[in-house]
Motif scaffolding. Sequence first.
Motif, mmCIF file in Angstrom:
data_model
loop_
_atom_site.group_PDB
_atom_site.id
_atom_site.type_symbol
_atom_site.label_atom_id
_atom_site.label_comp_id
_atom_site.label_asym_id
_atom_site.label_seq_id
_atom_site.Cartn_x
_atom_site.Cartn_y
_atom_site.Cartn_z
ATOM 1 N N LEU A 98 0.820 -1.205 0.000
ATOM 2 C CA LEU A 98 0.000 0.000 0.000
ATOM 3 C C LEU A 98 0.859 1.262 0.000
ATOM 4 O O LEU A 98 0.543 2.247 -0.686
ATOM 5 N N LEU A 99 1.949 1.251 0.761
ATOM 6 C CA LEU A 99 2.840 2.411 0.779
ATOM 7 C C LEU A 99 3.476 2.628 -0.586
ATOM 8 O O LEU A 99 3.592 3.762 -1.069
ATOM 9 N N ARG A 100 3.894 1.548 -1.230
ATOM 10 C CA ARG A 100 4.495 1.687 -2.558
ATOM 11 C C ARG A 100 3.466 2.211 -3.569
ATOM 12 O O ARG A 100 3.811 3.002 -4.453
ATOM 13 N N GLU A 101 2.225 1.770 -3.438
ATOM 14 C CA GLU A 101 1.178 2.284 -4.330
ATOM 15 C C GLU A 101 0.987 3.789 -4.134
ATOM 16 O O GLU A 101 0.845 4.538 -5.104
ATOM 17 N N ARG A 102 0.977 4.219 -2.887
ATOM 18 C CA ARG A 102 0.787 5.644 -2.609
ATOM 19 C C ARG A 102 1.964 6.465 -3.106
ATOM 20 O O ARG A 102 1.788 7.565 -3.637
ATOM 21 N N ILE A 103 3.174 5.945 -2.947
ATOM 22 C CA ILE A 103 4.348 6.655 -3.443
ATOM 23 C C ILE A 103 4.289 6.770 -4.962
ATOM 24 O O ILE A 103 4.599 7.819 -5.542
ATOM 25 N N GLU A 104 3.871 5.713 -5.607
ATOM 26 C CA GLU A 104 3.752 5.724 -7.072
ATOM 27 C C GLU A 104 2.713 6.745 -7.518
ATOM 28 O O GLU A 104 2.898 7.443 -8.528
ATOM 29 N N ALA A 105 1.623 6.866 -6.745
ATOM 30 C CA ALA A 105 0.533 7.760 -7.152
ATOM 31 C C ALA A 105 0.794 9.216 -6.771
ATOM 32 O O ALA A 105 0.470 10.128 -7.531
ATOM 33 N N ASP A 106 1.384 9.441 -5.584
ATOM 34 C CA ASP A 106 1.469 10.812 -5.065
ATOM 35 C C ASP A 106 2.891 11.240 -4.711
ATOM 36 O O ASP A 106 3.228 12.418 -4.777
ATOM 37 N N ASP A 107 3.716 10.288 -4.313
ATOM 38 C CA ASP A 107 5.118 10.519 -3.937
ATOM 39 C C ASP A 107 5.284 11.611 -2.879
ATOM 40 O O ASP A 107 6.058 12.546 -3.052
ATOM 41 N N HIS A 108 4.568 11.479 -1.770
ATOM 42 C CA HIS A 108 4.790 12.388 -0.650
ATOM 43 C C HIS A 108 5.905 11.819 0.223
ATOM 44 O O HIS A 108 5.928 10.625 0.525
ATOM 45 N N PRO A 109 6.853 12.668 0.646
ATOM 46 C CA PRO A 109 7.977 12.156 1.447
ATOM 47 C C PRO A 109 7.545 11.533 2.771
ATOM 48 O O PRO A 109 8.271 10.713 3.329
ATOM 49 N N ARG A 110 6.382 11.894 3.273
ATOM 50 C CA ARG A 110 5.891 11.264 4.500
ATOM 51 C C ARG A 110 5.702 9.775 4.287
ATOM 52 O O ARG A 110 6.002 8.958 5.166
ATOM 53 N N ASP A 111 5.190 9.406 3.110
ATOM 54 C CA ASP A 111 4.999 7.981 2.801
ATOM 55 C C ASP A 111 6.342 7.297 2.594
ATOM 56 O O ASP A 111 6.517 6.131 2.963
ATOM 57 N N ARG A 112 7.282 8.022 1.989
ATOM 58 C CA ARG A 112 8.634 7.448 1.832
ATOM 59 C C ARG A 112 9.260 7.190 3.205
ATOM 60 O O ARG A 112 9.901 6.160 3.427
ATOM 61 N N ALA A 113 9.082 8.133 4.125
ATOM 62 C CA ALA A 113 9.632 7.943 5.476
ATOM 63 C C ALA A 113 8.983 6.737 6.152
ATOM 64 O O ALA A 113 9.661 5.950 6.819
ATOM 65 N N ALA A 114 7.664 6.579 5.979
ATOM 66 C CA ALA A 114 6.966 5.435 6.578
ATOM 67 C C ALA A 114 7.493 4.120 6.010
ATOM 68 O O ALA A 114 7.700 3.151 6.747
#
Length: 484
Positions: free
Chosen positions: A275-291
């Motif tokens: 799910l985190l990788r999907e969100r990074i692919e869609a939006d690429d917010h650094p908060r998700d990268r940190a998570a």
Amino acid sequence: MNVDDLSWQAHTLGGVSPRLVRTLLDLGQLELLIRAAQERGDWHCAEAAARELSAGGEFERALTLMDPFTDIGWRAAEWLTAEIMIQQGQGDEALAMVRPDTAELGDGHVCARYAEMAAKAGRADDAIEVLIPHLGEFWLQSHLVEVTEGQGRDDRVLDVLAQEAERMERTESAVCEQCGQSCGVARTDRWHVLLLISRVLERAGRTDEAVEILRTETASGRHHPLNFPEYYAKLLARQGLIEELGALAAREHHVFDVYAKALEDAGRAPEAEALLRERIEADDHPRDRAALMHLLVRQGRIDEAVETGRPTYDYYDCWNLLHWALDLLVTDGRPGRALELLEGLTGAWAEGHPDDVLHLRLWLLGEAGRCTEGIAEAAALHERGPGEWDTALAGLLERDGRLEESFALLRSSTHRHAAFELADMLARHGRPVEALAAIPTIAEQREAAERREAAERREREAAELGKQDDPWAGAGETSVASFT
């Protein structure tokens, strides 16, 4: 010793630094700290030593150490004296000594400190009553909840907070009727009280009610400050309500990291990662990268974590995860790999922070055992900017086993932190008396601080004068105000 000097120490962390004080305590140098408190009038030494004495049951020595400070009216010493007396079993006498007078009852800071003392003395009702008149200030609402934890007075605290929420709602309604608009500030204050009510309900074991109060407010459709859904999300995670948390995360994207961690804790780490990788692919917010980095680190996948953070290493300021990535590699025993990562940076952050890059490089050369190379580079930098690189050079000399050279460099250095670095280094190498002697006196530190402030003021005035002399200065800048 006077109150002005003590106040300066407290506000600037001047005198013997709390870090060095902690190191000396860890080395068993309690008597040295007591002597420094008595001879130098150093508050950080006095406070730490008194607490250590009290913890060891030496209450009278602790109180005697405080006497010179209380005699000149240093309020912090009076509070600490009261705390020691409470530990000694003299709660009533302690509270009588620091109870706010009529004038002080209007000071929220004084009442907050008294509430702490009252709670420690087992007088939770006194703590509550002294704070009630100040609950219009949100930080004192939080303080009420903190000091009453474990005091068995949760029902009373809930009543007080509920009354405060009702008062705020009435105030907001009255203001909105007068101006015809919704008052966001008042509503934000009320939300803060609702969060506190939920927190008290949860600690009282009334978890269903704690969740329901936030669930109802969230369902109201009103906009909320960021910390409201974040607290709600963490509450849902603690209660294992993962599906409800998932629905919240779908609406409030900034709590998705809480949802991912809850999935991981529930044994669903692959799902969280996907799910985190999907969100990074869609939006690429650094908060998700940190998570995602956190998740990968917990699984020991350090290289993947470092690569996950790579797109942020060019960010100029906020959300740049470079320092964390370097620490991860060093902690993993691969400072050489961290050095390669640093050397490969060519983006906005590296170009805009050249000295930071150099400091990181020197640190990593030391971690990698390439001290000779680092010393040569630091020495060259010293030639370019005398004094600026002394602490970095001294650290490398220390790593290389050249202690006396390192000590000599710091003793002669003009770097503003040299004396404190020297003291820390001496303490690390078992020379505590020399460490304390290396710290300048309070008078010397204050004089140096005043010289720096005067120099910085002259530089600002010269810069302003230069702008006035240059009619074209700032001509290329556009003011935001010109568009408003």
